[in-house]
Structures are given as structure tokens and as C-alpha cells.
Scaffold this motif. Structure first.
Motif, PDB file in Angstrom:
ATOM      1  N   LYS A  41      77.218 -54.330  32.828  1.00  0.00           N
ATOM      2  CA  LYS A  41      76.075 -53.892  33.628  1.00  0.00           C
ATOM      3  C   LYS A  41      74.946 -53.420  32.723  1.00  0.00           C
ATOM      4  O   LYS A  41      75.176 -52.917  31.625  1.00  0.00           O
ATOM      5  CB  LYS A  41      76.496 -52.729  34.540  1.00  0.00           C
ATOM      6  N   MET A  42      73.716 -53.591  33.221  1.00  0.00           N
ATOM      7  CA  MET A  42      72.529 -53.090  32.532  1.00  0.00           C
ATOM      8  C   MET A  42      71.671 -52.318  33.509  1.00  0.00           C
ATOM      9  O   MET A  42      71.636 -52.624  34.701  1.00  0.00           O
ATOM     10  CB  MET A  42      71.710 -54.246  31.940  1.00  0.00           C
ATOM     11  N   LYS A  43      70.956 -51.326  33.003  1.00  0.00           N
ATOM     12  CA  LYS A  43      70.037 -50.556  33.839  1.00  0.00           C
ATOM     13  C   LYS A  43      68.990 -51.497  34.439  1.00  0.00           C
ATOM     14  O   LYS A  43      68.412 -52.326  33.743  1.00  0.00           O
ATOM     15  CB  LYS A  43      69.321 -49.501  33.002  1.00  0.00           C
ATOM     16  N   GLY A  44      68.748 -51.330  35.727  1.00  0.00           N
ATOM     17  CA  GLY A  44      67.686 -52.077  36.382  1.00  0.00           C
ATOM     18  C   GLY A  44      67.993 -53.533  36.670  1.00  0.00           C
ATOM     19  O   GLY A  44      67.123 -54.268  37.144  1.00  0.00           O
ATOM     20  N   GLN A 189      68.968 -58.401  24.550  1.00  0.00           N
ATOM     21  CA  GLN A 189      69.012 -57.087  23.903  1.00  0.00           C
ATOM     22  C   GLN A 189      70.197 -56.283  24.434  1.00  0.00           C
ATOM     23  O   GLN A 189      70.912 -55.621  23.669  1.00  0.00           O
ATOM     24  CB  GLN A 189      67.704 -56.337  24.146  1.00  0.00           C
ATOM     25  N   GLY A 190      70.432 -56.363  25.752  1.00  0.00           N
ATOM     26  CA  GLY A 190      71.567 -55.662  26.350  1.00  0.00           C
ATOM     27  C   GLY A 190      72.898 -56.211  25.848  1.00  0.00           C
ATOM     28  O   GLY A 190      73.838 -55.442  25.598  1.00  0.00           O
ATOM     29  N   ILE A 191      72.986 -57.528  25.699  1.00  0.00           N
ATOM     30  CA  ILE A 191      74.207 -58.149  25.183  1.00  0.00           C
ATOM     31  C   ILE A 191      74.494 -57.643  23.770  1.00  0.00           C
ATOM     32  O   ILE A 191      75.635 -57.301  23.430  1.00  0.00           O
ATOM     33  CB  ILE A 191      74.085 -59.693  25.189  1.00  0.00           C
ATOM     34  N   CYS A 192      73.451 -57.576  22.952  1.00  0.00           N
ATOM     35  CA  CYS A 192      73.618 -57.101  21.574  1.00  0.00           C
ATOM     36  C   CYS A 192      74.053 -55.642  21.548  1.00  0.00           C
ATOM     37  O   CYS A 192      74.896 -55.244  20.729  1.00  0.00           O
ATOM     38  CB  CYS A 192      72.330 -57.298  20.779  1.00  0.00           C
ATOM     39  N   GLU A 209      64.818 -48.170  24.317  1.00  0.00           N
ATOM     40  CA  GLU A 209      65.802 -47.332  25.002  1.00  0.00           C
ATOM     41  C   GLU A 209      67.167 -48.003  25.045  1.00  0.00           C
ATOM     42  O   GLU A 209      67.296 -49.211  24.816  1.00  0.00           O
ATOM     43  CB  GLU A 209      65.334 -47.064  26.445  1.00  0.00           C
ATOM     44  N   ASN A 210      68.169 -47.214  25.358  1.00  0.00           N
ATOM     45  CA  ASN A 210      69.497 -47.760  25.618  1.00  0.00           C
ATOM     46  C   ASN A 210      69.461 -48.462  26.975  1.00  0.00           C
ATOM     47  O   ASN A 210      69.151 -47.845  27.994  1.00  0.00           O
ATOM     48  CB  ASN A 210      70.532 -46.634  25.646  1.00  0.00           C
ATOM     49  N   LEU A 211      69.774 -49.749  26.999  1.00  0.00           N
ATOM     50  CA  LEU A 211      69.689 -50.522  28.228  1.00  0.00           C
ATOM     51  C   LEU A 211      70.991 -50.514  29.015  1.00  0.00           C
ATOM     52  O   LEU A 211      71.046 -51.023  30.132  1.00  0.00           O
ATOM     53  CB  LEU A 211      69.300 -51.976  27.905  1.00  0.00           C
ATOM     54  N   LEU A 212      72.041 -49.954  28.440  1.00  0.00           N
ATOM     55  CA  LEU A 212      73.329 -49.919  29.121  1.00  0.00           C
ATOM     56  C   LEU A 212      73.442 -48.637  29.942  1.00  0.00           C
ATOM     57  O   LEU A 212      73.015 -47.575  29.496  1.00  0.00           O
ATOM     58  CB  LEU A 212      74.470 -49.987  28.109  1.00  0.00           C
ATOM     59  N   PRO A 213      73.992 -48.726  31.131  1.00  0.00           N
ATOM     60  CA  PRO A 213      74.108 -47.524  31.967  1.00  0.00           C
ATOM     61  C   PRO A 213      75.080 -46.518  31.376  1.00  0.00           C
ATOM     62  O   PRO A 213      76.122 -46.889  30.835  1.00  0.00           O
ATOM     63  CB  PRO A 213      74.629 -48.075  33.300  1.00  0.00           C
ATOM     64  N   GLU A 214      74.713 -45.273  31.448  1.00  0.00           N
ATOM     65  CA  GLU A 214      75.609 -44.213  30.990  1.00  0.00           C
ATOM     66  C   GLU A 214      76.621 -43.926  32.092  1.00  0.00           C
ATOM     67  O   GLU A 214      76.352 -44.118  33.271  1.00  0.00           O
ATOM     68  CB  GLU A 214      74.802 -42.950  30.679  1.00  0.00           C
TER      69      GLU A 214
END
Length: 363
Positions: A41-44, A189-192, A209-214
Motif C-alpha cells: 500500500k501507498m499513501k493516497g 518511488q514507493g516500490i523502491c 516524504e515517506n510514501l508508505l503508510p505508517e
């Protein structure tokens, strides 16, 4: 074993772009040497992003795959691959090479994005499929890649990949591609980030920013915030407490049946100032109900014979001037459950919607 054929055109490796061979090769190496298929998952980004490493012919060497190949008019997976290579100007696999049963790898990345303004009338999200094929440009070593793209569902995988078109990421042909191609950069970028890949310093990123959800613990306070935002603070605090407890309790039950999921949400939206409408509504209804929801008269201009979802752009334009935005709860049915949010709260409402599993749409 990875095998790639020659490409006869200029090399596709802009050192400033994340859509470059250097980055694709890093992702390929992680997939080849580690987990060759994962979702995250990625933010947004709506729903999960799927990343897979497939191979010709082995990924098609099963009953369904062989049937799809035959249905598409080909004898084997290599012939399908050569048809794709023809689109992207990569030399074909020869009969001799087919007999050696060599494997030819490619990456398939699948994700959803927001639709174009025009497509928003009938779609909530658009699916994008990017397939990356590696090759050699003026070299005996793999140093390049080409991509094909399709924004349809792959109900027949062989047909889907054959119908995909060759693309230039810098030259989208329509608004859907324009949105998808730009989002693809962020997805890479999120995959990386997900694979802990260190990118070359020359790459210019869309976000720092960190694109992965916390990992966020869902508590009663999460639902309280959601209630206050979608109601624009108009609900009594005691009712906020009561409803948040009820929604959290239902959330923890983890319902899977549609009516169980929706029942609690529907009851909640009935207590805030919401408008339940059939999918077909006229401008007069919209003006009357929205005026009631915001506590002031709303009139908006629209072309004659404009109804239902075609009214959204005109409604939103009029509401934006007042600092509002029309949103809806996704009923998964043939009706809308509208509510009005403060424009400044929309992004947070959508974030909370993902966390609480109360499906809310930005129209």
C-alpha cells in the motif's frame, strides 16, 4: 536465466528520471533474487499496488495460459512475445532460441489512480498496467528497457498483454495516460522504498516524504475525528462519543458481508446532514438539498439538459467559492449518499476513510 534482445533505437536512461534503466534494473534485481511477486500500500493510492516478475514462456505454461494463447491465434508463448517485441522494436526470438527454451523476463506493475475529470462521471478509479521489457541498445549487455501499457482489466491475460500499446512515458496520448504516467513515477518511488532500494543521487523525486503508510492503531479517537470532519462539527459531543464507540465496535468485528458492513455506516450517515439520492437527480433537487445541508441558498449555473453526475463540476465550483466540497459515502449500489465537507478537510477525510474502512468518495 535472463535473456534480452537488441533494441535498435536510442537508449532509455535519463539519469534525472526515476523511469530509467538504472532504477528499473535495481527493481528487477530485487524481484529476480528475492520475492518475485508482492503487493503493498501507498499513501493516497486506492487499493494495493501489485508488482510481479513474469517470464516467457514459463509464466504462460499452464492450462489456462495455453488456452488463452491458442484463443489469440498463436502456437506458443514465444510467438506472443515476438508480437510484443514487434510493437516495441526489439528483435524477435528465433526458432533456434525457442528450442533452447530460454526464459525472457518482464515486470508487470498494476495500480489505480484517480480518473480524469471527464471519466469521473462514470468511474471512481482507473486501473493502470505497465509492463517493462528489457533489451540491449548498441551493446551486448542488458542496458535498456521498453514499456507497454493497458488500462483495462486482464480477464484474459494473454489478450490483455497483446492489446497493450507501446508508450513513451514523456508523451501521453490522452488525459488518462497523462494522470497514469505521472502517478507511475510516484509508484516507482514507493516500490523502491518498499524494497529498501537506494536510488542514484541524480534521480529527481516527486516527493521527499515517506510514501508508505505508517502502521496506525485504529482507536475510538480515529472515529471521533472522522465524525467531526464529515459533519463539519455539527454533532453534539455526546453523540460523537456514542457513534464512535459503535463504529469502532463494528470495525473490530471485521464484517465481510455487504449488508453488515453498510448497515452501521448507513445508520451513522443518517444522523449527520446527508442527502440520499437515486443515481438520477435533477439540478433543482441538488440545489434544494445542498442548500439545506450548508444552511444557505446555493444556486449554480449549468447547461440545459444537465442531470445527475454531469452536474458535479458545476456544484463543486459553486461550493468551492464557499469553502465546501460535495462528497459521498460509497453505497456500492445505484444511489448516492451525499454530504458536504469543508474543502480544507477533504484530504484528511480521505485518509481517515482508508483507515476506518468507511468508504468515502471525492466526486
Amino acid at each position: 536465466m535472463k535473456n534480452f534482445f537488441s533494441n535498435f533505437f536510442g537508449r532509455n536512461n535519463d539519469p534525472k528520471s526515476i523511469v530509467s534503466f538504472d532504477v528499473m534494473d535495481l527493481i528487477y534485481s530485487e524481484l529476480y533474487n528475492g520475492n518475485n511477486n508482492f503487493e503493498f500500500k501507498m499513501k493516497g493510492v486506492h487499493d494495493t499496488i501489485s508488482v510481479s516478475l513474469y517470464s516467457f514462456p514459463s509464466s504462460f505454461d499452464h492450462e489456462e495460459g495455453r488456452a488463452e494463447i491458442k484463443k489469440s491465434g498463436f502456437k506458443n508463448a514465444y510467438e506472443v512475445l515476438n508480437e510484443i517485441y514487434k510493437k516495441i522494436n526489439i528483435g524477435p526470438v528465433s526458432e533456434e532460441q525457442m528450442l533452447q527454451e530460454l526464459e525472457y523476463d518482464y515486470i508487470h506493475i498494476q495500480f489505480y489512480s484517480e480518473p480524469s475529470p471527464e471519466a469521473k462521471k462514470y468511474l471512481k478509479h482507473v486501473l493502470h498496467n505497465f509492463m517493462i521489457f528489457f533489451c540491449c541498445t548498441n551493446s551486448l549487455e542488458t542496458n535498456d528497457f521498453r514499456m507497454i501499457y493497458n488500462n483495462s482489466y486482464f480477464l484474459d491475460y494473454t489478450k490483455g498483454i497483446l492489446e497493450a500499446e507501446s508508450i513513451d512515458i514523456n508523451d501521453p496520448k490522452n488525459e488518462t495516460q497523462k494522470i497514469g504516467f505521472k502517478e507511475f513515477e510516484k509508484i516507482l518511488q514507493g516500490i523502491c522504498q518498499y524494497l529498501n532500494i537506494t536510488l542514484p543521487e541524480s534521480v529527481q523525486l516527486l516527493s521527499q516524504e515517506n510514501l508508505l503508510p505508517e502502521k496506525v492503531e485504529i482507536t475510538q479517537e480515529t472515529f471521533e475525528e472522522f465524525i467531526k470532519l464529515v459533519s463539519r462539527g455539527s454533532i453534539d459531543e455526546k453523540l460523537v462519543q456514542k457513534q464512535s464507540k459503535k463504529l469502532l465496535k463494528n470495525f473490530k468485528k471485521g464484517h465481510t458481508e455487504y449488508h453488515e458492513i453498510v448497515q452501521g455506516h448507513w445508520a451513522f450517515f443518517e444522523i449527520i446532514d446527508a442527502w440520499n439520492s437515486d443515481w438520477k437527480f435533477d439540478p433543482e433537487d441538488a440545489e434544494a438539498f445542498i442548500s439545506e445541508m450548508i444552511g444557505e441558498d446555493l444556486n449554480f449555473d449549468y447547461p440545459e439538459e444537465t442531470y445527475s453526475h454531469d452536474l458535479f463540476p458545476y456544484i463543486q465550483s459553486a461550493l468551492e467559492k464557499r469553502g465546501f466540497e460535495l462528497m459521498s459515502y460509497d453505497t456500492h449500489g445505484d444511489n448516492y449518499l451525499f454530504f458536504v465537507a469543508n474543502k480544507s478537510d477533504v484530504a484528511r477525510i480521505l485518509e481517515l476513510s482508508e483507515l476506518t474502512k468507511i468508504e468515502v468518495d471525492s466526486l
